[in-house]
Design a protein around this motif. Structure first.
Motif, short mmCIF file in Angstrom:
data_model
loop_
_atom_site.label_atom_id
_atom_site.label_comp_id
_atom_site.label_asym_id
_atom_site.label_seq_id
_atom_site.Cartn_x
_atom_site.Cartn_y
_atom_site.Cartn_z
N THR A 13 -9.20 -2.31 -8.07
CA THR A 13 -7.77 -2.64 -8.11
C THR A 13 -7.15 -2.30 -6.76
N GLN A 14 -6.19 -3.12 -6.35
CA GLN A 14 -5.47 -2.90 -5.09
C GLN A 14 -3.98 -3.01 -5.37
N GLY A 15 -3.20 -2.21 -4.63
CA GLY A 15 -1.80 -2.04 -4.95
C GLY A 15 -0.84 -2.97 -4.24
N GLY A 16 0.39 -2.51 -4.12
CA GLY A 16 1.51 -3.36 -3.72
C GLY A 16 1.80 -3.45 -2.24
N PHE A 17 1.03 -2.76 -1.40
CA PHE A 17 1.19 -2.96 0.05
C PHE A 17 0.40 -4.21 0.42
N ALA A 18 0.75 -5.30 -0.24
CA ALA A 18 -0.01 -6.55 -0.13
C ALA A 18 0.90 -7.72 -0.44
N SER A 19 0.46 -8.90 -0.07
CA SER A 19 1.29 -10.08 -0.26
C SER A 19 1.38 -10.52 -1.71
N THR A 20 0.32 -10.26 -2.51
CA THR A 20 0.27 -10.78 -3.87
C THR A 20 -0.51 -9.83 -4.77
N MET A 21 -0.13 -9.79 -6.06
CA MET A 21 -0.89 -9.07 -7.08
C MET A 21 -1.05 -9.97 -8.30
N VAL A 22 -2.13 -9.75 -9.05
CA VAL A 22 -2.32 -10.39 -10.35
C VAL A 22 -2.35 -9.27 -11.39
N VAL A 23 -1.44 -9.36 -12.39
CA VAL A 23 -1.26 -8.27 -13.34
C VAL A 23 -1.12 -8.83 -14.76
#
Length: 365
Positions: A131-141
């Protein structure tokens, strides 16, 4: 898990070792599943836990790691079984993104206490991917772990409420400490502590900020509206305040003595630990026995409580006090946070940063 779209590459800022230094990193998100929500990240708050994780203070960090668990974004795609959200909704994602859904905490809708919870970063999802967090352009949740940001709450203001806000709201509710007229103490005036003052005041409590020096007195009383300020190193003042508090919300994330604070509690008073501390704390048992006092803890809040605290802040006109920064400043922000040089929460303007441009020459997976 079924999918709507092919896997997509995104860019985040990741730590690659225990120095905790973040730099652009390209990785692949999972396909959009039936109950998944694809979120374009707008803002992400910076929590002290991000430092603990990025620098492996707790001994369980896995790299590369994209931190960030106070995420606000816009829904850009939903799976076919998503019923709660639609494209264009502004939503939040907090500390966890999965749970077993079968244990007692899950069935009681306090899924943050599930022993099989999945952290929003530095964990492994059900498909085996990190899992990778929100310091990113996009998330899938998964939609279960998404909350709608209510109208009247700016997205950058909402970000810290997804961790700091619900972290103080949840124990006040769980331990029956919401009635007007209670007297509470807040130890530590950082991101969580400043929200503790605001939430407790909005509940009608008399709030005392407790700090090791007097340097935050004006901030606590003039800016945040605390009723009293107590310097913990002032023995006379501490003695005068003995047996005066119904509860203490202790937000300090480093080792500190408990006994000076326990003396402030009334009969049946509660000392609630919220800071993540990687070494044992100690106290002598008569400090709790002779007043039937309790030392307890609380961990973030449930999804339901997160939605509640967001609406509570709208209803009460509460906002977090933030400093908005670009992604390129994130390492400086983490350093400043570590030395407590922020009033009171950094929020990264992810959508307004050149996250993907900065990744042109960065390593990827």
């Amino acid at each position: 898990m079924g999918s709507l779209a092919s896997e997509r590459k995104v860019v985040g800022w990741a730590a690659r070792d225990a120095t905790g230094h973040l730099s652009p990193y390209t990785y692949t998100l999972r396909n959009t599943g039936p109950e998944d929500v694809v979120v374009k990240v707008l803002y992400c708050g910076i929590c002290h836990t991000d430092i603990h994780q990025a620098k492996n203070h707790l001994g369980a960090s896995k790299y590369p790691m994209v931190p960030g668990h106070e995420v606000v974004g816009e829904v850009v795609e939903v799976g076919p079984e998503v019923s709660k959200y639609g494209v264009g909704d502004v939503v939040g994602v907090g500390v966890i993104v999965g749970c077993c859904r079968e244990c007692s905490p899950c069935k009681a809708n306090v899924e943050q206490y599930c022993n099989k919870k999945i952290w929003s970063y530095n964990d492994v999802y059900t498909d085996g991917r990190p899992t990778q967090g929100g310091f990113a352009s996009t998330m899938v949740v998964d939609q279960k772990f998404v909350v709608k940001i209510p109208a009247g709450l700016a997205p950058e203001q909402a970000a810290p409420l997804l961790c700091a806000g619900v972290t103080v709201y949840s124990p006040l509710k769980a331990f029956g400490l919401t009635a007007p007229g209670l007297r509470g103490g807040i130890v530590g005036l950082g991101g969580v502590g400043h929200m503790g003052v605001k939430v407790a005041k909005a509940m009608g409590h008399h709030v005392t900020v407790i700090s090791s020096s007097s340097k935050k007195r004006a901030e606590a009383m003039d800016h945040l509206g605390a009723d009293a300020y107590l310097v913990s190193t002032d023995a006379a003042a501490m003695a005068a305040a003995a047996d005066s508090l119904d509860y203490i919300i202790d937000t300090v994330p480093v080792h500190h003595p408990l006994e000076p604070y326990l003396s402030l509690l009334r009969l049946d008073g509660k000392h609630v630990l919220l800071g993540v501390i990687g070494e044992p704390l100690s106290f002598v048992s008569p400090m709790v026995m002779l007043g039937r006092k309790a030392i307890t803890g609380s961990f973030i809040g449930s999804i339901d409580e997160t939605a509640e605290v967001l609406q509570f802040c709208v209803d009460k006109g509460l906002t977090s006090q933030i400093e908005v920064v670009k992604m390129g400043y994130v390492n400086e922000a983490l350093e400043r946070l570590e030395r407590n040089d922020v009033r009171y929460r950094f929020v990264v303007d992810v959508a307004g940063s050149n996250v993907e441009e900065d990744a042109a020459d960065a390593p990827s997976n």
